[in-house]
Design a protein around this motif. Sequence first.
Motif, PDB file in Angstrom:
ATOM      1  N   GLU A  15       0.806  -1.215   0.000  1.00 27.32           N
ATOM      2  CA  GLU A  15       0.000   0.000   0.000  1.00 27.32           C
ATOM      3  C   GLU A  15       0.842   1.270   0.000  1.00 27.32           C
ATOM      4  O   GLU A  15       2.013   1.245   0.356  1.00 27.32           O
ATOM      5  CB  GLU A  15      -0.948  -0.018   1.213  1.00 27.32           C
ATOM      6  N   ARG A  16       0.178   2.357  -0.340  1.00 27.06           N
ATOM      7  CA  ARG A  16       0.820   3.681  -0.374  1.00 27.06           C
ATOM      8  C   ARG A  16       1.525   3.933   0.969  1.00 27.06           C
ATOM      9  O   ARG A  16       0.966   3.714   2.033  1.00 27.06           O
ATOM     10  CB  ARG A  16      -0.277   4.719  -0.604  1.00 27.06           C
ATOM     11  N   SER A  17       2.758   4.389   0.866  1.00 25.05           N
ATOM     12  CA  SER A  17       3.534   4.537   2.090  1.00 25.05           C
ATOM     13  C   SER A  17       3.365   5.942   2.695  1.00 25.05           C
ATOM     14  O   SER A  17       3.330   6.939   1.982  1.00 25.05           O
ATOM     15  CB  SER A  17       5.003   4.259   1.792  1.00 25.05           C
ATOM     16  N   THR A  18       3.210   5.981   3.997  1.00 23.71           N
ATOM     17  CA  THR A  18       3.219   7.265   4.710  1.00 23.71           C
ATOM     18  C   THR A  18       4.237   7.084   5.826  1.00 23.71           C
ATOM     19  O   THR A  18       4.701   5.962   6.054  1.00 23.71           O
ATOM     20  CB  THR A  18       1.846   7.538   5.357  1.00 23.71           C
ATOM     21  N   SER A  19       4.570   8.167   6.510  1.00 21.60           N
ATOM     22  CA  SER A  19       5.601   8.004   7.546  1.00 21.60           C
ATOM     23  C   SER A  19       5.085   7.103   8.676  1.00 21.60           C
ATOM     24  O   SER A  19       5.823   6.301   9.235  1.00 21.60           O
ATOM     25  CB  SER A  19       6.055   9.368   8.076  1.00 21.60           C
ATOM     26  N   GLU A  20       3.747   7.202   8.988  1.00 19.76           N
ATOM     27  CA  GLU A  20       3.212   6.323  10.046  1.00 19.76           C
ATOM     28  C   GLU A  20       3.300   4.855   9.635  1.00 19.76           C
ATOM     29  O   GLU A  20       3.636   3.995  10.435  1.00 19.76           O
ATOM     30  CB  GLU A  20       1.726   6.625  10.337  1.00 19.76           C
ATOM     31  N   ARG A  21       2.980   4.630   8.362  1.00 20.83           N
ATOM     32  CA  ARG A  21       3.021   3.227   7.891  1.00 20.83           C
ATOM     33  C   ARG A  21       4.447   2.688   7.874  1.00 20.83           C
ATOM     34  O   ARG A  21       4.683   1.516   8.176  1.00 20.83           O
ATOM     35  CB  ARG A  21       2.372   3.110   6.513  1.00 20.83           C
TER      36      ARG A  21
END
Length: 317
Positions: A15-21
């Motif tokens: 899935e699309r990466s974010t800093s939380e992920r």
Amino acid sequence: MRQLRWITPERLARERSTSERADLAEFLRVSQLGVLVYAEGPSLTVLVGVGVGAARRPYTYPQVTQLMELASIMESALERAHFSAKVQRTEQLATVGLVGASLAHEIRNPLVSIKTFVQLLPTHHQDPAFREKFFRLIGSEVDRIDQLTEQLLDLSAPRAYAAVEVALHEVMRSSLELVTAKAADKQVAFSADFSARPDTVFTDPAAAKQVMLNLCFNAIQAVDAHRGEECWVRVATRNVDGGVEMSVSDSGPGIAPEMRDRLFQPFQTTKSTGFGLGLAICRDILANLHASISVDPPVAGKGATFRVTYPCQVSLS
Ligand code: ADP
């Protein structure tokens, strides 16, 4: 986690990466978890993580769904335990973290062994010794998870107990066979002294049986685990003010000092295979039936004595 509900390293990578992920992925990696699921109730949150398997195979969606169901059962059981504990003892709030950890541990161990065996199946299924071990182990591990979920369900949604007029001795005698068989098996002398006259109480017969079995099995286990010169368990009844008291005494080591203040709280156990739910369930059931349970103060060199008092009048509340 609130948003995602469940994560696996594979899902996070897809899935699309974010800093939380990215932080979550790092957390899974560092903790060597193959899956982490999330269940949230009004006052607490349960996170259940299961380690990466030996073969490092990703968890499948059906496995994740099963784990989520389990997490939600745990959440409601803990919610209830947490709620009643909060009302009765505020300091118990501190144990919630411990509860989550011990539960995850209890479920993870059998799951890991089942998983390991399942992974070996394709290459070992021709081997009769393996097959025999496989069936034995899977059966007992599934039984263990089953027992745990059953006890959790008991705690989260107790059966509706109803107090009726009961001859206590008759109810007790009907389950005594199980206790005497267990005591004989463990070579523990068992005696019953039913002195209460009359023995009429207002309670739920199934509840009274369950409580007696729990206390007697605990006593037999305690005596068997610390065998001394004397090995005995005794169940007795007597009339007390407003009710009939059933006591279960043993010649075991007595209540461990670290257990004394939290004996009736859920998930408190000194046994390697215990869940620590028996006494919490007894207290819960009995409170609903206007009966009470207590343990005698410790006396050096004496075992434990539990006392349950059943009311001999109908309670109107
Ligand atoms: P479990 O049997 O799974 O540990 P219980 O709630 O029935 O759960 O008991 C909690 C703990 O209370 C036990 O682990 C043990 O330390 C203690 N206990 C209960 N009964 C006895 C007894 N008769 N003698 C000594 N300790 C006891």
